[in-house]
Design a protein around this motif. Structure first.
Motif, PDB file in Angstrom:
ATOM      1  N   ALA A 111       0.834  -1.212   0.000  1.00  0.00           N
ATOM      2  CA  ALA A 111       0.000   0.000   0.000  1.00  0.00           C
ATOM      3  C   ALA A 111       0.864   1.256   0.000  1.00  0.00           C
ATOM      4  CB  ALA A 111      -0.924   0.000   1.213  1.00  0.00           C
ATOM      5  N   ARG A 112       1.976   1.208   0.725  1.00  0.00           N
ATOM      6  CA  ARG A 112       2.879   2.362   0.761  1.00  0.00           C
ATOM      7  C   ARG A 112       3.487   2.607  -0.623  1.00  0.00           C
ATOM      8  NH1 ARG A 112       7.993   3.666   0.858  1.00  0.00           N
ATOM      9  NH2 ARG A 112       8.767   1.538   0.784  1.00  0.00           N
ATOM     10  N   LEU A 113       3.839   1.527  -1.315  1.00  0.00           N
ATOM     11  CA  LEU A 113       4.482   1.652  -2.618  1.00  0.00           C
ATOM     12  C   LEU A 113       3.491   2.005  -3.732  1.00  0.00           C
ATOM     13  CD1 LEU A 113       6.913  -1.367  -2.315  1.00  0.00           C
ATOM     14  CD2 LEU A 113       7.524   1.063  -2.313  1.00  0.00           C
ATOM     15  N   ASP A 114       2.227   1.603  -3.562  1.00  0.00           N
ATOM     16  CA  ASP A 114       1.212   1.891  -4.582  1.00  0.00           C
ATOM     17  C   ASP A 114      -0.092   2.303  -3.889  1.00  0.00           C
ATOM     18  OD1 ASP A 114      -0.338   2.112  -6.828  1.00  0.00           O
ATOM     19  OD2 ASP A 114      -0.126   0.031  -7.457  1.00  0.00           O
ATOM     20  N   PRO A 115      -0.155   3.561  -3.407  1.00  0.00           N
ATOM     21  CA  PRO A 115      -1.324   4.003  -2.640  1.00  0.00           C
ATOM     22  C   PRO A 115      -2.643   3.985  -3.419  1.00  0.00           C
ATOM     23  CG  PRO A 115       0.409   5.689  -2.670  1.00  0.00           C
ATOM     24  CD  PRO A 115       0.866   4.561  -3.520  1.00  0.00           C
ATOM     25  N   ALA A 116      -2.582   3.936  -4.738  1.00  0.00           N
ATOM     26  CA  ALA A 116      -3.804   3.933  -5.536  1.00  0.00           C
ATOM     27  C   ALA A 116      -4.465   2.553  -5.583  1.00  0.00           C
ATOM     28  CB  ALA A 116      -3.500   4.406  -6.958  1.00  0.00           C
ATOM     29  N   ASP A 117      -3.753   1.519  -5.189  1.00  0.00           N
ATOM     30  CA  ASP A 117      -4.289   0.160  -5.235  1.00  0.00           C
ATOM     31  C   ASP A 117      -5.096  -0.107  -3.969  1.00  0.00           C
ATOM     32  OD1 ASP A 117      -4.830  -2.528  -5.468  1.00  0.00           O
ATOM     33  OD2 ASP A 117      -2.749  -3.144  -5.767  1.00  0.00           O
ATOM     34  N   PRO A 118      -6.401  -0.409  -4.086  1.00  0.00           N
ATOM     35  CA  PRO A 118      -7.226  -0.614  -2.894  1.00  0.00           C
ATOM     36  C   PRO A 118      -7.076  -2.002  -2.259  1.00  0.00           C
ATOM     37  CG  PRO A 118      -8.570  -0.847  -4.849  1.00  0.00           C
ATOM     38  CD  PRO A 118      -7.199  -0.427  -5.316  1.00  0.00           C
ATOM     39  N   LEU A 119      -6.545  -2.983  -2.978  1.00  0.00           N
ATOM     40  CA  LEU A 119      -6.499  -4.352  -2.461  1.00  0.00           C
ATOM     41  C   LEU A 119      -5.626  -4.542  -1.226  1.00  0.00           C
ATOM     42  CD1 LEU A 119      -6.566  -6.503  -5.715  1.00  0.00           C
ATOM     43  CD2 LEU A 119      -8.353  -6.187  -4.009  1.00  0.00           C
ATOM     44  N   PRO A 120      -4.457  -3.930  -1.133  1.00  0.00           N
ATOM     45  CA  PRO A 120      -3.671  -4.134   0.091  1.00  0.00           C
ATOM     46  C   PRO A 120      -4.415  -3.732   1.364  1.00  0.00           C
ATOM     47  CG  PRO A 120      -2.259  -3.241  -1.612  1.00  0.00           C
ATOM     48  CD  PRO A 120      -3.675  -3.199  -2.133  1.00  0.00           C
ATOM     49  N   ALA A 121      -5.181  -2.662   1.306  1.00  0.00           N
ATOM     50  CA  ALA A 121      -5.942  -2.237   2.492  1.00  0.00           C
ATOM     51  C   ALA A 121      -7.006  -3.269   2.859  1.00  0.00           C
ATOM     52  CB  ALA A 121      -6.581  -0.873   2.255  1.00  0.00           C
ATOM     53  N   ILE A 122      -7.662  -3.833   1.868  1.00  0.00           N
ATOM     54  CA  ILE A 122      -8.684  -4.857   2.112  1.00  0.00           C
ATOM     55  C   ILE A 122      -8.045  -6.068   2.784  1.00  0.00           C
ATOM     56  CG2 ILE A 122     -10.222  -6.513   0.979  1.00  0.00           C
ATOM     57  CD1 ILE A 122     -10.723  -4.268  -1.142  1.00  0.00           C
ATOM     58  N   PHE A 123      -6.901  -6.491   2.263  1.00  0.00           N
ATOM     59  CA  PHE A 123      -6.248  -7.672   2.816  1.00  0.00           C
ATOM     60  C   PHE A 123      -5.630  -7.398   4.183  1.00  0.00           C
ATOM     61  CE2 PHE A 123      -7.220  -9.557  -1.122  1.00  0.00           C
ATOM     62  CZ  PHE A 123      -7.152 -10.939  -0.925  1.00  0.00           C
ATOM     63  N   ARG A 124      -5.206  -6.175   4.430  1.00  0.00           N
ATOM     64  CA  ARG A 124      -4.723  -5.830   5.781  1.00  0.00           C
ATOM     65  C   ARG A 124      -5.855  -5.977   6.789  1.00  0.00           C
ATOM     66  NH1 ARG A 124      -1.994  -0.217   6.067  1.00  0.00           N
ATOM     67  NH2 ARG A 124      -1.656  -0.867   8.201  1.00  0.00           N
ATOM     68  N   GLU A 125      -7.040  -5.520   6.437  1.00  0.00           N
ATOM     69  CA  GLU A 125      -8.200  -5.653   7.333  1.00  0.00           C
ATOM     70  C   GLU A 125      -8.523  -7.119   7.586  1.00  0.00           C
ATOM     71  OE1 GLU A 125     -11.602  -3.410   6.052  1.00  0.00           O
ATOM     72  OE2 GLU A 125     -10.373  -1.639   5.661  1.00  0.00           O
ATOM     73  N   ARG A 126      -8.463  -7.922   6.529  1.00  0.00           N
ATOM     74  CA  ARG A 126      -8.736  -9.352   6.683  1.00  0.00           C
ATOM     75  C   ARG A 126      -7.704  -9.998   7.603  1.00  0.00           C
ATOM     76  NH1 ARG A 126     -10.352 -11.500   0.631  1.00  0.00           N
ATOM     77  NH2 ARG A 126     -12.236 -10.240   0.448  1.00  0.00           N
ATOM     78  N   CYS A 127      -6.443  -9.636   7.414  1.00  0.00           N
ATOM     79  CA  CYS A 127      -5.382 -10.192   8.255  1.00  0.00           C
ATOM     80  C   CYS A 127      -5.613  -9.837   9.718  1.00  0.00           C
ATOM     81  CB  CYS A 127      -4.009  -9.687   7.801  1.00  0.00           C
ATOM     82  SG  CYS A 127      -3.419 -10.454   6.282  1.00  0.00           S
ATOM     83  N   ALA A 128      -5.987  -8.607   9.987  1.00  0.00           N
ATOM     84  CA  ALA A 128      -6.244  -8.178  11.362  1.00  0.00           C
ATOM     85  C   ALA A 128      -7.390  -8.985  11.960  1.00  0.00           C
ATOM     86  CB  ALA A 128      -6.546  -6.683  11.402  1.00  0.00           C
ATOM     87  N   GLU A 129      -8.432  -9.191  11.187  1.00  0.00           N
ATOM     88  CA  GLU A 129      -9.586  -9.972  11.663  1.00  0.00           C
ATOM     89  C   GLU A 129      -9.181 -11.425  11.918  1.00  0.00           C
ATOM     90  OE1 GLU A 129     -13.895 -11.419   9.975  1.00  0.00           O
ATOM     91  OE2 GLU A 129     -13.203  -9.433   9.390  1.00  0.00           O
ATOM     92  N   LEU A 130      -8.396 -11.982  11.013  1.00  0.00           N
ATOM     93  CA  LEU A 130      -7.982 -13.377  11.155  1.00  0.00           C
ATOM     94  C   LEU A 130      -6.985 -13.564  12.299  1.00  0.00           C
ATOM     95  CD1 LEU A 130      -7.732 -14.165   7.360  1.00  0.00           C
ATOM     96  CD2 LEU A 130      -9.314 -15.250   8.974  1.00  0.00           C
ATOM     97  N   ARG A 131      -6.159 -12.559  12.562  1.00  0.00           N
ATOM     98  CA  ARG A 131      -5.244 -12.633  13.704  1.00  0.00           C
ATOM     99  C   ARG A 131      -6.022 -12.595  15.008  1.00  0.00           C
ATOM    100  NH1 ARG A 131      -2.113  -8.856  15.112  1.00  0.00           N
ATOM    101  NH2 ARG A 131      -2.825  -7.233  13.723  1.00  0.00           N
ATOM    102  N   ALA A 132      -7.096 -11.802  15.039  1.00  0.00           N
ATOM    103  CA  ALA A 132      -7.909 -11.669  16.251  1.00  0.00           C
ATOM    104  C   ALA A 132      -8.672 -12.958  16.564  1.00  0.00           C
ATOM    105  CB  ALA A 132      -8.883 -10.505  16.101  1.00  0.00           C
ATOM    106  N   ALA A 133      -9.078 -13.669  15.538  1.00  0.00           N
ATOM    107  CA  ALA A 133      -9.825 -14.922  15.709  1.00  0.00           C
ATOM    108  C   ALA A 133      -9.323 -15.925  14.676  1.00  0.00           C
ATOM    109  CB  ALA A 133     -11.315 -14.676  15.533  1.00  0.00           C
ATOM    110  N   PRO A 134      -8.152 -16.516  14.926  1.00  0.00           N
ATOM    111  CA  PRO A 134      -7.565 -17.436  13.942  1.00  0.00           C
ATOM    112  C   PRO A 134      -8.453 -18.653  13.697  1.00  0.00           C
ATOM    113  CG  PRO A 134      -5.991 -16.922  15.689  1.00  0.00           C
ATOM    114  CD  PRO A 134      -7.319 -16.375  16.100  1.00  0.00           C
ATOM    115  N   PRO A 135      -8.687 -18.960  12.443  1.00  0.00           N
ATOM    116  CA  PRO A 135      -9.496 -20.139  12.141  1.00  0.00           C
ATOM    117  C   PRO A 135      -8.705 -21.418  12.437  1.00  0.00           C
ATOM    118  CG  PRO A 135      -8.759 -19.076  10.121  1.00  0.00           C
ATOM    119  CD  PRO A 135      -8.298 -18.228  11.253  1.00  0.00           C
ATOM    120  N   ALA A 136      -9.374 -22.402  12.983  1.00  0.00           N
ATOM    121  CA  ALA A 136      -8.717 -23.662  13.322  1.00  0.00           C
ATOM    122  C   ALA A 136      -8.338 -24.457  12.081  1.00  0.00           C
ATOM    123  CB  ALA A 136      -9.635 -24.496  14.206  1.00  0.00           C
TER     124      ALA A 136
END
Length: 67
Positions: free
Chosen positions: A31-56
């Motif tokens: 995201a830092r290298l390509d701020p116009a790309d929306p996908l890294p932000a989406i995946f960062r949010e997913r990672c945060a959610e998955l870290r908070a409640a890791p799937p078994a």
């Protein structure tokens, strides 16, 4: 290649492997290298959610729980 592509690819590989903290850092770099790309932000949010409640039984597929 697009700016941030290497960081994006590393993030996807780590995401699929269930290494969410590392993947989140890769997506932040993408995201830092390509701020116009929306996908890294989406995946960062997913990672945060998955870290908070890791799937078994992580199989690399994210299931949305809200719209």
């Amino acid at each position: 290649p697009a700016p941030g592509l290497a960081a994006w690819e590393a993030g996807v590989a780590r995401y699929r492997a269930g290494r969410f903290g590392e993947a989140e850092r890769d997506f932040a770099e993408a995201a830092r290298l390509d701020p116009a790309d929306p996908l890294p932000a989406i995946f960062r949010e997913r990672c945060a959610e998955l870290r908070a409640a890791p799937p078994a039984d992580w199989d690399g597929v994210f299931t949305m729980r809200s719209k």
